[in-house]
Design an enzyme around this catalytic site. Structure first.
Site, mmCIF file in Angstrom:
data_model
loop_
_atom_site.group_PDB
_atom_site.id
_atom_site.type_symbol
_atom_site.label_atom_id
_atom_site.label_comp_id
_atom_site.label_asym_id
_atom_site.label_seq_id
_atom_site.Cartn_x
_atom_site.Cartn_y
_atom_site.Cartn_z
ATOM 1 N N LYS A 205 -3.785 2.274 12.813
ATOM 2 C CA LYS A 205 -4.673 2.947 11.877
ATOM 3 C C LYS A 205 -4.741 1.885 10.491
ATOM 4 O O LYS A 205 -3.835 2.020 9.588
ATOM 5 C CB LYS A 205 -4.027 4.245 11.473
ATOM 6 C CG LYS A 205 -5.182 5.507 11.118
ATOM 7 C CD LYS A 205 -5.963 4.815 9.787
ATOM 8 C CE LYS A 205 -5.358 5.024 8.404
ATOM 9 N NZ LYS A 205 -5.855 4.444 7.427
ATOM 10 N N GLU A 281 7.835 -0.793 5.296
ATOM 11 C CA GLU A 281 7.888 -2.015 4.522
ATOM 12 C C GLU A 281 6.876 -1.160 3.094
ATOM 13 O O GLU A 281 5.743 -0.996 3.347
ATOM 14 C CB GLU A 281 7.283 -3.084 4.797
ATOM 15 C CG GLU A 281 8.170 -3.635 6.092
ATOM 16 C CD GLU A 281 7.739 -4.762 6.920
ATOM 17 O OE1 GLU A 281 6.461 -5.261 6.865
ATOM 18 O OE2 GLU A 281 8.414 -5.303 7.687
ATOM 19 N N CYS A 315 2.849 -7.512 -2.036
ATOM 20 C CA CYS A 315 3.928 -6.699 -2.165
ATOM 21 C C CYS A 315 4.855 -7.595 -2.725
ATOM 22 O O CYS A 315 5.986 -6.961 -3.404
ATOM 23 C CB CYS A 315 4.300 -5.943 -0.766
ATOM 24 S SG CYS A 315 4.490 -7.104 0.455
ATOM 25 N N GLU A 417 4.834 -0.175 -10.014
ATOM 26 C CA GLU A 417 4.306 -1.155 -9.312
ATOM 27 C C GLU A 417 2.801 -0.992 -9.676
ATOM 28 O O GLU A 417 2.433 -0.002 -9.546
ATOM 29 C CB GLU A 417 4.445 -0.939 -7.794
ATOM 30 C CG GLU A 417 3.578 -1.968 -7.147
ATOM 31 C CD GLU A 417 3.555 -1.867 -5.443
ATOM 32 O OE1 GLU A 417 3.439 -0.706 -5.068
ATOM 33 O OE2 GLU A 417 4.025 -2.684 -4.734
HETATM 34 P P1 NAD Z 1 -1.044 3.365 1.256
HETATM 35 O O1 NAD Z 1 0.155 3.524 1.161
HETATM 36 O O2 NAD Z 1 -1.911 3.963 0.226
HETATM 37 O O3 NAD Z 1 -1.745 3.101 2.335
HETATM 38 C C1 NAD Z 1 -1.359 2.458 3.435
HETATM 39 C C2 NAD Z 1 -1.905 3.153 4.727
HETATM 40 O O4 NAD Z 1 -1.338 4.262 5.023
HETATM 41 C C3 NAD Z 1 -3.310 3.259 4.838
HETATM 42 O O5 NAD Z 1 -3.704 3.037 6.073
HETATM 43 C C4 NAD Z 1 -3.698 4.593 4.426
HETATM 44 O O6 NAD Z 1 -4.693 5.213 5.163
HETATM 45 C C5 NAD Z 1 -2.350 5.248 5.309
HETATM 46 N N1 NAD Z 1 -2.089 6.564 4.825
HETATM 47 C C6 NAD Z 1 -2.143 7.118 3.484
HETATM 48 N N2 NAD Z 1 -1.653 8.214 3.272
HETATM 49 C C7 NAD Z 1 -0.940 8.480 4.535
HETATM 50 C C8 NAD Z 1 -0.630 9.827 5.098
HETATM 51 N N3 NAD Z 1 -0.136 10.872 4.443
HETATM 52 N N4 NAD Z 1 -0.071 9.708 6.480
HETATM 53 C C9 NAD Z 1 -0.536 8.790 7.120
HETATM 54 N N5 NAD Z 1 -1.009 7.419 6.767
HETATM 55 C C10 NAD Z 1 -1.429 7.516 5.361
HETATM 56 O O7 NAD Z 1 -0.874 1.517 0.518
HETATM 57 P P2 NAD Z 1 -2.029 0.594 0.281
HETATM 58 O O8 NAD Z 1 -2.621 0.634 -0.923
HETATM 59 O O9 NAD Z 1 -2.885 0.320 1.333
HETATM 60 O O10 NAD Z 1 -1.152 -0.871 0.151
HETATM 61 C C11 NAD Z 1 -0.535 -1.110 -1.189
HETATM 62 C C12 NAD Z 1 0.934 -0.719 -0.899
HETATM 63 O O11 NAD Z 1 1.463 -1.295 0.146
HETATM 64 C C13 NAD Z 1 1.664 -1.176 -2.295
HETATM 65 O O12 NAD Z 1 2.500 -0.385 -2.532
HETATM 66 C C14 NAD Z 1 2.351 -2.447 -1.665
HETATM 67 O O13 NAD Z 1 3.578 -2.814 -2.438
HETATM 68 C C15 NAD Z 1 2.532 -1.897 -0.371
HETATM 69 N N6 NAD Z 1 2.890 -3.217 0.488
HETATM 70 C C16 NAD Z 1 4.271 -3.546 1.131
HETATM 71 C C17 NAD Z 1 4.571 -4.634 2.038
HETATM 72 C C18 NAD Z 1 5.907 -4.659 2.186
HETATM 73 O O14 NAD Z 1 6.064 -5.545 3.227
HETATM 74 N N7 NAD Z 1 6.916 -4.186 1.767
HETATM 75 C C19 NAD Z 1 3.370 -5.468 2.412
HETATM 76 C C20 NAD Z 1 2.252 -4.908 1.941
HETATM 77 C C21 NAD Z 1 1.822 -3.913 1.039
#
Ligand code: NAD
Length: 513
Positions: A205, A281, A315, A417
């Protein structure tokens, strides 16, 4: 669910591929699900708009998966486990994964165009990082899985005949892969590569903001001879949409997720039903610690990248910078000059070094922290607002690279963040103080230490509570090493053999001789 009448061969009608210019008035591209080796329209008929962060124009209409669509994807993935994929030798899987890597590189320009259309990131960045790493994630894990040894012991038994006790690695089953928008292909394949290498099947997804490269990868999978149902993609949002339908699905055996910490908490609750394994992550609020004995040129160059690359949407990026007092003023002045030299612009324009934020919604969030910093008493070193852009880009999600000093340590701007091109710089007077400041966070993802003193580098790296600590570098890592965060930044480690720990089930077999 209904199969699509839009396209049998790809996620969009041929006339409107992301790598082809569509004439004015042409129908918008449609991004379909990829289920059982074919592109299919969502059964519920719901679609949502994917808009360009560069100018706000419509990139595509994306089909939103219903619960029935997710059921179909999980069913296809389960069926594929016991099909030809499940019977392949490791070498046969490895050969196909190398073909996937080659297929991405063969279609480099299409992947590049798709990634840029969704994210707006500069071509220079996407062509050096996102797409090559997307391919490498398949090649690297194909090699890791081929070369990893398993345990083997000879056991004494009372009758003297003995026993052979060994471990066998098998797939975990159907893996749900939930990925974010900041490095869409790279972060999604970082999970799909090892999952497939270990013999699992996946339902992906991708982020609702960046659906295209995950969709395009379906064509590559088919060309590479990956059997139908091994790689599936469903599109949609999180809560009450594809993300939730997938992570709560009883047919999913394990969930691997990259995204925000709060989303991780929601997914962890979903994973509790059926005690499914998770690999997370998550977010970070990463420090850089700059000692007076550093090579300042290198520290400035590295920190400019770590704070502003991908418009701060990394991230592992640096949002808190601690600088030893004797070089504080020089550091601030030079980072300011570097930030002001960044050139926002069209991703394909030569000279562009800064893209937009992913969306207007995310820009509102970042700008709210810009306002909060001033309210909390920050000194604005540079930026703080929205840049003047040419009329054709005015509809984009542009924001200025921003640096502050003078914030209290408990300001939300220093603790939360932001995920934008911004950082706060604060002086320190001792190594002890620097370590304490760096560790004053609920997160534990990454850190950077800048010093020419080897003993200090080892000492400080050992004391900082983060999953990865860079010394005199940033974003440098062998993909075979462990990657992940501590505290609120994640659960588990992926990378090299560490990925195999998550994506395989170890079976203990004991043979009495
Ligand atoms: P997000 O958590 O908003 O969304 C990530 C994914 O989760 C999307 O595909 C979203 O549709 C899905 N999602 C959201 N709510 C959900 C739920 N309740 N159930 C299942 N799926 C759900 O994150 P984002 O805004 O897309 O990305 C930015 C974040 O990702 C930042 O916090 C960043 O630090 C983190 N990030 C971490 C790493 C790492 O390696 N630690 C790498 C990249 C990004």
């Amino acid at each position: 669910m209904t199969t699509s009448t839009l396209s049998r061969t790809g996620p969009w009608p041929d006339a409107a591929r992301p790598d082809s210019a569509s004439a004015d008035g042409a129908a918008p591209k449609e991004i379909l699900h990829f289920i059982g080796g074919a592109y299919v329209a969502g059964g519920g008929g719901r679609r949502f708009e994917n808009r360009s962060p560069v100018d706000g124009s419509l990139v595509s209409l994306v089909h939103e998966a219903s619960r029935a669509d997710v059921d179909a994807a999980v069913a296809a993935a389960r069926a594929a486990l016991s099909g030809p994929w499940g019977r392949m030798t490791v070498q046969e899987r490895v050969d196909r994964l190398h073909k996937v890597a080659e297929g991405i590189l063969r279609r480099f320009d299409a992947f590049l165009a798709a990634e840029i259309a969704d994210t707006g990131k500069p071509q220079s960045l996407a062509s050096h990082i996102d797409i090559p790493r997307g391919a490498a994630n398949f090649a690297v894990f194909a090699d890791v899985v081929k070369n990893v040894p398993t345990e083997f012991f000879e056991l004494a038994t009372p009758d003297g005949a003995g026993a052979l006790n060994y471990a066998r690695r098998g797939p975990k089953g159907v893996i749900a892969v939930i990925s974010p928008w900041n490095l869409p292909l790279l972060l999604m394949t970082w999970k799909v590569g090892p999952a497939l290498a270990c013999g699992n099947t996946v339902v992906v997804k991708p982020s609702e903001e960046t659906p295209t490269t995950a969709a395009l990868l379906g064509e590559v999978m088919n060309e590479a001879g990956i059997p139908p149902g091994v790689y599936n993609v469903v599109h949609g949002f999180g809560p009450d949409s594809a993300g939730e339908f997938l992570t709560t699905h009883p047919g999913v055996d394990a969930i691997t997720f990259t995204g925000e910490t709060r989303t991780g908490e929601a997914i962890m609750k979903a994973a509790a039903t059926g005690v499914r394994a998770v690999s997370f992550e998550l977010g970070g609020k990463n420090p850089a610690v700059v000692f007076a004995d550093c090579d300042l040129d290198k520290a400035i160059e590295g920190t400019l990248r770590s704070a502003f690359a991908n418009c701060g949407q990394v991230c592992l990026g640096t949002e808190r910078i601690y600088v030893e007092r004797p070089i504080f003023d020089a550091f601030v002045a030079r980072l300011k000059a570097g930030a002001e030299a960044l050139v926002p612009g069209h991703p394909f324009a030569s000279g562009t070094s800064l893209g937009p934020l992913i969306s207007r919604e995310h820009r509102d969030k970042v700008l709210s922290y810009y306002a909060r910093a001033i309210a909390d008493g920050a000194t604005l070193v540079t930026g703080g607002g929205v840049p003047d852009m040419p009329a054709e880009l005015a509809g984009g999600s542009w924001v200025q690279p921003t640096i502050w000093t003078g914030l209290p340590d408990d300001s939300a701007v220093v603790r939360e963040e932001i995920f934008g091109p911004c950082c706060h710089i604060r002086p320190f007077d001792s190594e002890e103080e620097a370590v304490a400041l760096a560790n004053d966070t609920p997160y534990g993802l990454a850190a950077a230490v800048w010093t020419e003193n080897l003993g200090r580098a080892h000492r400080v790296a050992g004391r900082i509570g983060a999953g990865i600590v860079w010394v005199n570098s940033w974003f440098l890592r062998d993909l075979r090493t462990a990657f992940g965060g501590s505290k609120h930044s994640g659960i588990g480690r992926e990378g090299g053999v560490h990925s195999l720990e998550f994506y395989t089930e170890l079976k203990n077999i004991c043979v009495k001789l």
